[in-house]
Design a protein around this motif. Sequence first.
Motif, short mmCIF file in Angstrom:
data_model
loop_
_atom_site.label_atom_id
_atom_site.label_comp_id
_atom_site.label_asym_id
_atom_site.label_seq_id
_atom_site.Cartn_x
_atom_site.Cartn_y
_atom_site.Cartn_z
N VAL A 33 28.76 32.33 3.52
CA VAL A 33 27.93 31.46 2.69
C VAL A 33 28.72 30.88 1.52
O VAL A 33 28.51 29.74 1.12
N PHE A 34 29.64 31.66 0.98
CA PHE A 34 30.40 31.22 -0.18
C PHE A 34 31.78 30.70 0.17
O PHE A 34 32.43 30.04 -0.65
N ALA A 35 32.26 30.99 1.37
CA ALA A 35 33.58 30.53 1.80
C ALA A 35 33.59 29.00 1.82
O ALA A 35 32.61 28.37 2.17
N GLY A 36 34.68 28.43 1.43
CA GLY A 36 34.79 26.98 1.45
C GLY A 36 34.37 26.33 0.15
O GLY A 36 34.57 25.13 -0.04
N ILE A 37 33.79 27.09 -0.75
CA ILE A 37 33.45 26.53 -2.07
C ILE A 37 34.76 26.42 -2.86
O ILE A 37 35.56 27.36 -2.86
N PRO A 38 35.00 25.31 -3.50
CA PRO A 38 36.23 25.16 -4.29
C PRO A 38 36.40 26.32 -5.28
O PRO A 38 35.42 26.77 -5.89
N LEU A 39 37.62 26.78 -5.42
CA LEU A 39 37.93 27.95 -6.24
C LEU A 39 37.36 27.89 -7.66
O LEU A 39 36.77 28.88 -8.11
N PRO A 40 37.47 26.78 -8.37
CA PRO A 40 36.91 26.76 -9.74
C PRO A 40 35.40 27.05 -9.76
O PRO A 40 34.91 27.74 -10.64
N ARG A 41 34.67 26.53 -8.77
CA ARG A 41 33.23 26.77 -8.69
C ARG A 41 32.95 28.21 -8.29
O ARG A 41 32.04 28.85 -8.82
N LEU A 42 33.73 28.72 -7.34
CA LEU A 42 33.54 30.08 -6.88
C LEU A 42 33.78 31.08 -8.01
O LEU A 42 33.12 32.11 -8.09
N LYS A 43 34.71 30.76 -8.89
CA LYS A 43 34.99 31.62 -10.05
C LYS A 43 33.75 31.76 -10.93
O LYS A 43 33.50 32.81 -11.51
N LEU A 44 32.96 30.68 -11.04
CA LEU A 44 31.72 30.74 -11.83
C LEU A 44 30.73 31.73 -11.20
O LEU A 44 30.11 32.52 -11.90
N TYR A 45 30.59 31.67 -9.87
CA TYR A 45 29.70 32.62 -9.18
C TYR A 45 30.21 34.05 -9.38
O TYR A 45 29.42 34.96 -9.64
N ALA A 46 31.51 34.23 -9.28
CA ALA A 46 32.10 35.57 -9.46
C ALA A 46 31.84 36.08 -10.88
O ALA A 46 31.50 37.24 -11.08
N VAL A 118 21.89 53.97 3.20
CA VAL A 118 22.07 55.08 4.14
C VAL A 118 23.14 56.02 3.59
O VAL A 118 23.02 57.23 3.67
N THR A 119 24.17 55.42 3.02
CA THR A 119 25.25 56.15 2.37
C THR A 119 25.34 55.65 0.93
O THR A 119 24.64 54.69 0.58
N SER A 120 26.18 56.23 0.14
CA SER A 120 26.44 55.62 -1.17
C SER A 120 26.92 54.21 -0.90
O SER A 120 27.69 53.98 0.04
N ALA A 121 26.44 53.26 -1.67
CA ALA A 121 26.76 51.86 -1.41
C ALA A 121 27.03 51.13 -2.72
O ALA A 121 26.48 51.47 -3.76
N GLU A 122 27.88 50.13 -2.59
CA GLU A 122 28.18 49.25 -3.71
C GLU A 122 27.92 47.82 -3.25
O GLU A 122 28.29 47.44 -2.15
N CYS A 123 27.23 47.05 -4.09
CA CYS A 123 26.90 45.67 -3.77
C CYS A 123 27.28 44.76 -4.93
O CYS A 123 27.29 45.19 -6.08
N LEU A 124 27.58 43.54 -4.59
CA LEU A 124 27.74 42.50 -5.59
C LEU A 124 26.44 41.73 -5.60
O LEU A 124 25.92 41.37 -4.53
N SER A 125 25.85 41.51 -6.75
CA SER A 125 24.57 40.82 -6.80
C SER A 125 24.64 39.60 -7.72
O SER A 125 25.46 39.54 -8.64
N LEU A 126 23.78 38.65 -7.41
CA LEU A 126 23.66 37.44 -8.21
C LEU A 126 22.18 37.18 -8.43
O LEU A 126 21.38 37.31 -7.50
N ASP A 127 21.81 36.84 -9.65
CA ASP A 127 20.40 36.62 -9.95
C ASP A 127 20.02 35.15 -9.75
O ASP A 127 20.88 34.27 -9.76
N ARG A 128 18.73 34.92 -9.55
CA ARG A 128 18.21 33.59 -9.26
C ARG A 128 18.51 32.58 -10.36
O ARG A 128 18.92 31.45 -10.09
N GLU A 129 18.33 32.97 -11.60
CA GLU A 129 18.53 32.03 -12.71
C GLU A 129 19.97 31.51 -12.73
O GLU A 129 20.21 30.30 -12.82
N SER A 130 20.93 32.41 -12.60
CA SER A 130 22.35 31.99 -12.58
C SER A 130 22.64 31.14 -11.36
O SER A 130 23.32 30.11 -11.45
N PHE A 131 22.11 31.57 -10.20
CA PHE A 131 22.34 30.83 -8.96
C PHE A 131 21.79 29.42 -9.08
O PHE A 131 22.44 28.44 -8.70
N ARG A 132 20.58 29.28 -9.62
CA ARG A 132 19.96 27.96 -9.74
C ARG A 132 20.73 27.04 -10.69
O ARG A 132 20.85 25.85 -10.44
N LYS A 133 21.21 27.60 -11.79
CA LYS A 133 21.99 26.78 -12.72
C LYS A 133 23.21 26.20 -12.02
O LYS A 133 23.52 25.01 -12.18
#
Length: 171
Positions: A33-46, A118-133
Amino acid sequence: MSLPTERNSECAPASRGRCELEDSLEILRNVSVFAGIPLPRLKLYAYLSRKMCFQAGEFLFHQGDSGDRGYIVISGRLQVIRELKEHSVLLHEFKPGDFFGGMALLSDVNRLFSVRAVTSAECLSLDRESFRKLMIQFPEIAFKVLDMMIRRIVNMEEKLLQTQISEGVRG
């Protein structure tokens, strides 16, 4: 409604020598879903994303809850569960690299299923407000998320139809 797990499950800072921003950027680059987004924009999501940790047996969210986060599995395994009146049905299992919760990024909808570690898990999350901006500034990601969600819905409908046909033939 914000769940206790969403408020209290941020991971302890990593001491691996790599910058958290670099880690998040690498995770996003490996998700279709995020692959192919230009690096400067992807850095904002990160930059706007955050890591969350969950213990085995802990629910990330429950079916019917209102949610505002999308998730990418970094490590561990998560079960997708549909809760029925008399029992629960295991629908799917997420593994590292899987993205889920995209509908919550796009709209204020209730969760269609529960997700439990199921096991200990780690996730990266993004909230709606940031995503929408970011979506307003860079709309191409919205189309990718919509495409992924539509494909998943069609896949679920296909499975449901196949099940109904199979039961109809047997019955």
